[in-house]
Design a protein around this motif. Structure first.
Motif, PDB file in Angstrom:
ATOM      1  N   VAL A 118       5.378   7.151   9.002  1.00  0.00           N
ATOM      2  CA  VAL A 118       3.981   6.945   9.403  1.00  0.00           C
ATOM      3  C   VAL A 118       3.361   5.790   8.626  1.00  0.00           C
ATOM      4  O   VAL A 118       2.693   4.922   9.205  1.00  0.00           O
ATOM      5  CB  VAL A 118       3.161   8.241   9.194  1.00  0.00           C
ATOM      6  N   HIS A 119       3.588   5.760   7.333  1.00  0.00           N
ATOM      7  CA  HIS A 119       2.976   4.722   6.499  1.00  0.00           C
ATOM      8  C   HIS A 119       3.584   3.341   6.738  1.00  0.00           C
ATOM      9  O   HIS A 119       2.944   2.329   6.440  1.00  0.00           O
ATOM     10  CB  HIS A 119       3.103   5.098   5.027  1.00  0.00           C
ATOM     11  N   LEU A 120       4.797   3.309   7.254  1.00  0.00           N
ATOM     12  CA  LEU A 120       5.457   2.019   7.492  1.00  0.00           C
ATOM     13  C   LEU A 120       5.306   1.521   8.936  1.00  0.00           C
ATOM     14  O   LEU A 120       5.856   0.478   9.269  1.00  0.00           O
ATOM     15  CB  LEU A 120       6.944   2.120   7.138  1.00  0.00           C
ATOM     16  N   ILE A 121       4.589   2.254   9.762  1.00  0.00           N
ATOM     17  CA  ILE A 121       4.418   1.856  11.169  1.00  0.00           C
ATOM     18  C   ILE A 121       3.846   0.438  11.302  1.00  0.00           C
ATOM     19  O   ILE A 121       4.396  -0.382  12.051  1.00  0.00           O
ATOM     20  CB  ILE A 121       3.552   2.879  11.932  1.00  0.00           C
ATOM     21  N   PRO A 122       2.747   0.090  10.611  1.00  0.00           N
ATOM     22  CA  PRO A 122       2.223  -1.287  10.751  1.00  0.00           C
ATOM     23  C   PRO A 122       3.252  -2.341  10.354  1.00  0.00           C
ATOM     24  O   PRO A 122       3.391  -3.368  11.037  1.00  0.00           O
ATOM     25  CB  PRO A 122       1.015  -1.303   9.798  1.00  0.00           C
ATOM     26  N   PHE A 123       3.973  -2.099   9.256  1.00  0.00           N
ATOM     27  CA  PHE A 123       4.987  -3.059   8.814  1.00  0.00           C
ATOM     28  C   PHE A 123       6.069  -3.232   9.875  1.00  0.00           C
ATOM     29  O   PHE A 123       6.447  -4.361  10.212  1.00  0.00           O
ATOM     30  CB  PHE A 123       5.612  -2.577   7.503  1.00  0.00           C
ATOM     31  N   VAL A 124       6.567  -2.125  10.413  1.00  0.00           N
ATOM     32  CA  VAL A 124       7.655  -2.174  11.404  1.00  0.00           C
ATOM     33  C   VAL A 124       7.193  -2.862  12.679  1.00  0.00           C
ATOM     34  O   VAL A 124       7.904  -3.721  13.233  1.00  0.00           O
ATOM     35  CB  VAL A 124       8.168  -0.754  11.709  1.00  0.00           C
ATOM     36  N   VAL A 125       5.996  -2.522  13.145  1.00  0.00           N
ATOM     37  CA  VAL A 125       5.485  -3.097  14.403  1.00  0.00           C
ATOM     38  C   VAL A 125       5.365  -4.611  14.296  1.00  0.00           C
ATOM     39  O   VAL A 125       5.847  -5.361  15.167  1.00  0.00           O
ATOM     40  CB  VAL A 125       4.122  -2.467  14.765  1.00  0.00           C
ATOM     41  N   TYR A 126       4.737  -5.089  13.224  1.00  0.00           N
ATOM     42  CA  TYR A 126       4.525  -6.534  13.090  1.00  0.00           C
ATOM     43  C   TYR A 126       5.792  -7.270  12.686  1.00  0.00           C
ATOM     44  O   TYR A 126       5.930  -8.466  12.958  1.00  0.00           O
ATOM     45  CB  TYR A 126       3.371  -6.811  12.123  1.00  0.00           C
ATOM     46  N   LEU A 127       6.726  -6.560  12.056  1.00  0.00           N
ATOM     47  CA  LEU A 127       8.015  -7.176  11.777  1.00  0.00           C
ATOM     48  C   LEU A 127       8.785  -7.409  13.084  1.00  0.00           C
ATOM     49  O   LEU A 127       9.443  -8.442  13.265  1.00  0.00           O
ATOM     50  CB  LEU A 127       8.839  -6.292  10.839  1.00  0.00           C
ATOM     51  N   ILE A 128       8.685  -6.451  13.997  1.00  0.00           N
ATOM     52  CA  ILE A 128       9.321  -6.608  15.313  1.00  0.00           C
ATOM     53  C   ILE A 128       8.690  -7.779  16.068  1.00  0.00           C
ATOM     54  O   ILE A 128       9.396  -8.606  16.663  1.00  0.00           O
ATOM     55  CB  ILE A 128       9.213  -5.301  16.120  1.00  0.00           C
ATOM     56  N   GLY A 188       0.811  -1.216   0.000  1.00  0.00           N
ATOM     57  CA  GLY A 188       0.000   0.000   0.000  1.00  0.00           C
ATOM     58  C   GLY A 188       0.845   1.267   0.000  1.00  0.00           C
ATOM     59  O   GLY A 188       0.618   2.167  -0.822  1.00  0.00           O
ATOM     60  N   PRO A 189       1.847   1.380   0.909  1.00  0.00           N
ATOM     61  CA  PRO A 189       2.722   2.563   0.877  1.00  0.00           C
ATOM     62  C   PRO A 189       3.455   2.763  -0.444  1.00  0.00           C
ATOM     63  O   PRO A 189       3.636   3.893  -0.887  1.00  0.00           O
ATOM     64  CB  PRO A 189       3.713   2.289   2.022  1.00  0.00           C
ATOM     65  N   PHE A 190       3.881   1.661  -1.093  1.00  0.00           N
ATOM     66  CA  PHE A 190       4.529   1.812  -2.395  1.00  0.00           C
ATOM     67  C   PHE A 190       3.560   2.405  -3.413  1.00  0.00           C
ATOM     68  O   PHE A 190       3.930   3.258  -4.229  1.00  0.00           O
ATOM     69  CB  PHE A 190       5.060   0.469  -2.896  1.00  0.00           C
ATOM     70  N   LEU A 191       2.314   1.965  -3.363  1.00  0.00           N
ATOM     71  CA  LEU A 191       1.293   2.521  -4.249  1.00  0.00           C
ATOM     72  C   LEU A 191       1.086   4.009  -3.953  1.00  0.00           C
ATOM     73  O   LEU A 191       1.001   4.840  -4.860  1.00  0.00           O
ATOM     74  CB  LEU A 191      -0.022   1.755  -4.069  1.00  0.00           C
TER      75      LEU A 191
END
Length: 369
Positions: free
Chosen positions: A99-109, A77-80
């Motif tokens: 801000v747009h990568l917060i969900p990715f970073v949180v769940y990657l952690i 989604g952020p790439f789009l």
């Protein structure tokens, strides 16, 4: 190892190979715009995703949580989003990216904590995190897809049809994959049927393959077709030829329109200092001015009497001379080139010598005499 769907690892392998070839071609492409750079990292992201899942399929087929819980879905989604913004010549702001990568970073952690047993890696914990991803993933896909649909209407007038076609295709894929997520999440019968799940996964990976192939086609097309245009532009070292002028004299644009467009061009380039943008291109400048590309080309040919590159590089070299004459005499050539809007020292030296008749170093030495 490939008990249910042997096609999945082979499809992923094809995606990996095509993605890395596309990345190489896009990386070698000259004059990359902001859109091209985002596309470059987008294709690399797809490569990482497909390569990771391929490794899981081959070596960890009995541990599906390693694929299900890694949050690659939150990156598309952020790439789009940033790809659409780049068509308006907007720079990527770091705080927006974060801000747009917060969900990715949180769940990657969270995924990392499970892998290294910092969190108790139980079936209950896996289902809890997986539930979040299966809910938030489709929400992310649908939100970005809907936003891009509205944004695409605004950009369609700016002659970005080929690029927008990719976004339309990406939008459809995101909505389609969202539907698959929803089916698996809400249908227990499907979720418990291993063959059905594998079939749906196969559909997702085929979608990834189609997306990579479309980007590959765009990159190859960009390498082949625009090169002729760029070559013609760079062969012109003086004013535009009379043949080219004659071609535009039959244009529907009136003299008043050309004058108005020229005023807008001069103000944007000179007053707003757009020439300092290393990623500035004819297309991005036309988008900024809200002028069709071919009309802006006519302005350069009939009013400015220079090509786009001659005009912009002239401002950049004048800016470099001002820097050399000011207190910034300690700047090295690479820094000077960057601060003047050039993306390489070689290009800066070549243009400086062509316009000023000497190298930047010789010009600096002359000032110190």
């Amino acid at each position: 190892m490939f008990q249910i769907f042997p096609l999945i690892p082979f499809t992923l392998l094809i995606v990996c190979v095509l993605a890395i070839v596309t990345f190489y071609l896009a990386y070698r492409s000259p004059d990359k715009s902001a859109f091209d750079r985002i596309l470059l990292w987008g294709i690399f992201y797809i490569f990482l995703h497909s390569f990771y899942v391929f490794i899981i399929e081959v070596f960890y087929a009995n541990e599906p949580w390693r694929d299900q819980l890694i949050p690659f879905a939150f990156g598309y989604g952020p790439f789009l989003y940033f790809g659409m913004l780049s068509l308006r010549d907007n720079k990527v702001q770091l705080w927006k990216l974060f801000v747009h990568l917060i969900p990715f970073v949180v769940y990657l952690i969270l995924f990392g904590l499970l892998v290294f047993d910092v969190l108790e890696n139980t079936l209950i914990m896996q289902k809890r995190i997986g539930k979040h991803i299966f809910i938030l993933g489709p929400i992310s896909f649908v939100t970005y897809a809907v936003w891009s649909a509205f944004e695409g209407k605004r950009l369609f007038k700016e002659k970005f049809r080929q690029k927008l076609a990719m976004f339309v295709f990406a939008r459809i894929l995101l909505l389609f994959i969202s539907l698959i997520f929803i089916i698996v999440f809400f249908s227990k019968k499907v979720a418990e049927d291993q063959q059905a799940v594998y079939l749906l996964r196969m559909v997702i990976y085929v979608c990834m393959l189609l997306a990579v192939f479309m980007i590959f086609s765009y990159v190859v097309d960009k390498l082949i077709k625009p090169n002729a245009t760029l070559t013609k532009k760079r062969k012109i070292v003086g004013p535009v030829s009379s043949i080219e002028l004659a071609k535009y004299e039959r244009s529907a644009l009136s003299e008043l329109q050309l004058i108005d467009f020229e005023k807008r061009l001069v103000y944007a380039v000179k007053e707003e200092q757009l020439y300092l943008d290393q990623e500035l291109s004819l297309s991005s400048l036309a988008a900024h001015l809200r002028i069709p590309n071919h009309h802006l080309t006519q302005v350069f040919s009939m009013r400015v009497k220079q090509t786009f590159y001659q005009y912009i590089n002239g401002f950049r070299i004048m800016h470099a001379c001002e820097l050399l004459q000011s207190a910034n005499k300690m700047l090295n050539l690479e820094e000077l080139a960057e601060k003047s809007g050039f993306n390489s020292k070689v290009s800066f030296n070549r243009q400086f010598k062509q316009i000023m008749g000497c190298t930047p170093s010789a010009y600096r030495n002359h000032l110190s005499i």
